[in-house]
Scaffold this motif. Structure first.
Motif, mmCIF file in Angstrom:
data_model
loop_
_atom_site.group_PDB
_atom_site.id
_atom_site.type_symbol
_atom_site.label_atom_id
_atom_site.label_comp_id
_atom_site.label_asym_id
_atom_site.label_seq_id
_atom_site.Cartn_x
_atom_site.Cartn_y
_atom_site.Cartn_z
ATOM 1 N N ILE A 262 -1.516 11.872 6.949
ATOM 2 C CA ILE A 262 -1.328 10.624 6.232
ATOM 3 C C ILE A 262 -2.026 10.756 4.888
ATOM 4 O O ILE A 262 -3.209 11.113 4.836
ATOM 5 C CB ILE A 262 -1.930 9.435 6.995
ATOM 6 N N PHE A 263 -1.315 10.468 3.816
ATOM 7 C CA PHE A 263 -1.897 10.466 2.469
ATOM 8 C C PHE A 263 -1.896 9.025 1.972
ATOM 9 O O PHE A 263 -0.845 8.388 1.897
ATOM 10 C CB PHE A 263 -1.106 11.366 1.535
ATOM 11 N N ALA A 264 -3.070 8.516 1.636
ATOM 12 C CA ALA A 264 -3.227 7.106 1.305
ATOM 13 C C ALA A 264 -3.779 6.953 -0.102
ATOM 14 O O ALA A 264 -4.980 7.137 -0.328
ATOM 15 C CB ALA A 264 -4.146 6.432 2.313
ATOM 16 N N PRO A 265 -2.947 6.608 -1.076
ATOM 17 C CA PRO A 265 -3.438 6.360 -2.433
ATOM 18 C C PRO A 265 -4.148 5.001 -2.515
ATOM 19 O O PRO A 265 -3.929 4.105 -1.690
ATOM 20 C CB PRO A 265 -2.163 6.354 -3.280
ATOM 21 N N SER A 266 -4.971 4.865 -3.536
ATOM 22 C CA SER A 266 -5.580 3.577 -3.847
ATOM 23 C C SER A 266 -5.281 3.282 -5.316
ATOM 24 O O SER A 266 -4.178 3.529 -5.774
ATOM 25 C CB SER A 266 -7.083 3.606 -3.563
ATOM 26 N N ARG A 267 -6.282 2.811 -6.054
ATOM 27 C CA ARG A 267 -6.099 2.625 -7.491
ATOM 28 C C ARG A 267 -6.709 3.831 -8.204
ATOM 29 O O ARG A 267 -7.729 3.748 -8.866
ATOM 30 C CB ARG A 267 -6.734 1.310 -7.962
#
Length: 422
Positions: free
Chosen positions: A276-281
């Motif tokens: 799972i790859f989870a971007p933020s800001r």
């Protein structure tokens, strides 16, 4: 005799069974992660070269065209009105339009047509930023309709609702992650696709503050072993949910390590295999492994990267993760370790809002000027083409049967010639 009948039956099935083809049924495509298995796709085009057809559209939209067989579907805003368009894939003309209600308005870049439709080849489902959720058959007959805001309270996002539904088997999964302009809790819905009835609604608590509870992301589907889970990001955390009940199975913190009050999340989670790859800001992008339960921050977060995207959702081929930020700075990372393979690599100077797709060993990245950069996959940066449509663009590309579909503020383009399925 039995064996002979069996052989005859198999032969009949082979003759009459429809030839499988890859369509683009949801915002992130057939595999829900921005990847297409199509080959020999167009690399170069312009407004007049390598264009099968183009269809005029009234306004800008972040919604991506959805493709199934002879149909394309578009979420369209025009003035204050919203509608679903069905487009003839071969001729590039509108088959029918169906109203989705009023209340369309622009909020910064986006308007209330931002969510992309979804289809299973029999029906099409459409959500609007105003909270209208409807189902239609392919002839345009309305099957059911709901108003999510009227039922569960007004959306409280700073820049308007923009998440697309996730379609899986018999259900739609709809997230509402908000908090800037409401004290109501965020929640996740599972809705029966045939009847429109809510099968479950679960609240998703967060300690995020001010604008940080807001998320414009779309849910992802995680499959590993015999497990299938819905993954959502927003409100400073990543969570995995049980399909049958919506129960939160696991949670990881770390998307907002400094507890900034304006850390809304736009780029969606990406799932490939058990990763799972989870971007933020931008800071950070987290990579997690599947299989955890409870708080998995210390046990299942594999690596963190502090130069991730803000708006464009990244893409991975399993070996590398390709990430482009809003300013066109590209990184190629080792998907397993997070080590930088190349980057920062400058693409053309522009603003990037459309999400990245991967097909035929190439990465397609469209900026807001309507220029699509085509980059070779692999450990070395190689720019293959820059294709200029000369028009404001927020939407991500869609791919099907040898063609690329691109939506600008003025037109929907079919790039390349359609290739018959084999």
């Amino acid at each position: 005799m039995t064996n002979r009948l069996l052989l005859i039956a198999v032969a009949i099935i082979l003759i009459v069974a429809p030839v499988s083809a890859e369509y683009w049924p949801q915002w992130r495509g057939p595999m829900l992660n921005g990847i297409s298995s199509e080959k020999n796709l167009p690399v170069k085009w312009s407004t007049s070269e390598n264009v099968a057809w183009k269809l005029a559209v009234p306004e800008r939209s972040g919604s991506t065209p959805i493709v199934w067989a002879e149909h394309l579907f578009l979420n369209v805003g025009e003035g204050s009105e919203l509608s679903l368009w069905a487009v003839d894939r071969g001729r590039g003309v509108v088959r029918w339009k169906r109203p989705l209600g009023g209340g369309n308005r622009r909020m910064m870049k986006q308007q209330m047509s931002s969510p992309s439709p979804v289809t299973d080849g029999r029906a099409v489902w459409i959500m609007t930023g105003t909270g209208v959720l409807k189902a239609f058959d392919f002839e345009g007959k309305e099957l059911w309709g709901r108003d999510i805001q009227k039922e569960y309270g007004r959306f409280g996002l700073q820049w308007g609702y923009a998440s697309s539904p996730l379609l899986h088997e018999d259900s739609l999964y709809v997230q509402v992650l908000h908090g800037m302009h409401t004290d109501d809790p965020s929640y996740l819905l599972r809705i029966d696709k045939a009847t429109g009835k809510t099968l479950w609604r679960v609240e998703r608590p967060t300690t995020a503050r001010f604008e940080s509870p807001d998320a414009y992301t779309t849910p992802a589907l995680l499959r590993y072993g015999t497990n299938t889970e819905v993954v959502i990001t927003g409100g400073d955390v990543i969570t995995g949910h049980e399909l049958a009940t919506g129960k939160e199975l696991w949670r990881a913190d770390g998307l907002n390590p400094r507890n900034n009050g304006d850390f809304r999340i736009v780029a969606s989670p990406v799932v490939l295999g058990d990763m799972i790859f989870a971007p933020s800001r931008e800071r950070p992008l987290l990579a997690l492994k599947s299989g955890g339960r409870g708080n998995v921050t210390s046990s299942h977060v594999l690596w963190s990267f502090n130069n991730g995207p803000d708006v464009p959702t990244p893409v991975s081929d399993g070996t590398y993760l390709y990430s482009i930020n809003d300013r066109g700075i590209m990184y190629c990372l080792d998907a397993k370790t997070g080590q930088t393979v190349y980057g920062p690599q400058r693409l053309r100077n522009a603003t990037y809002s459309g999400s990245t797709i991967l097909a035929d060993g190439r990465i397609y990245i469209t900026d807001e000027d309507g220029v699509t950069s085509v980059v070779q996959t692999g450990p070395k940066f190689a720019l293959l083409a820059e294709n200029d449509l000369g028009d404001y663009t927020l939407s991500s590309p869609a791919v099907s049967e040898g063609q690329i579909f691109l939506r600008t503020a003025s037109f929907l383009y079919a790039i390349g010639q359609r290739r018959a399925a084999k």
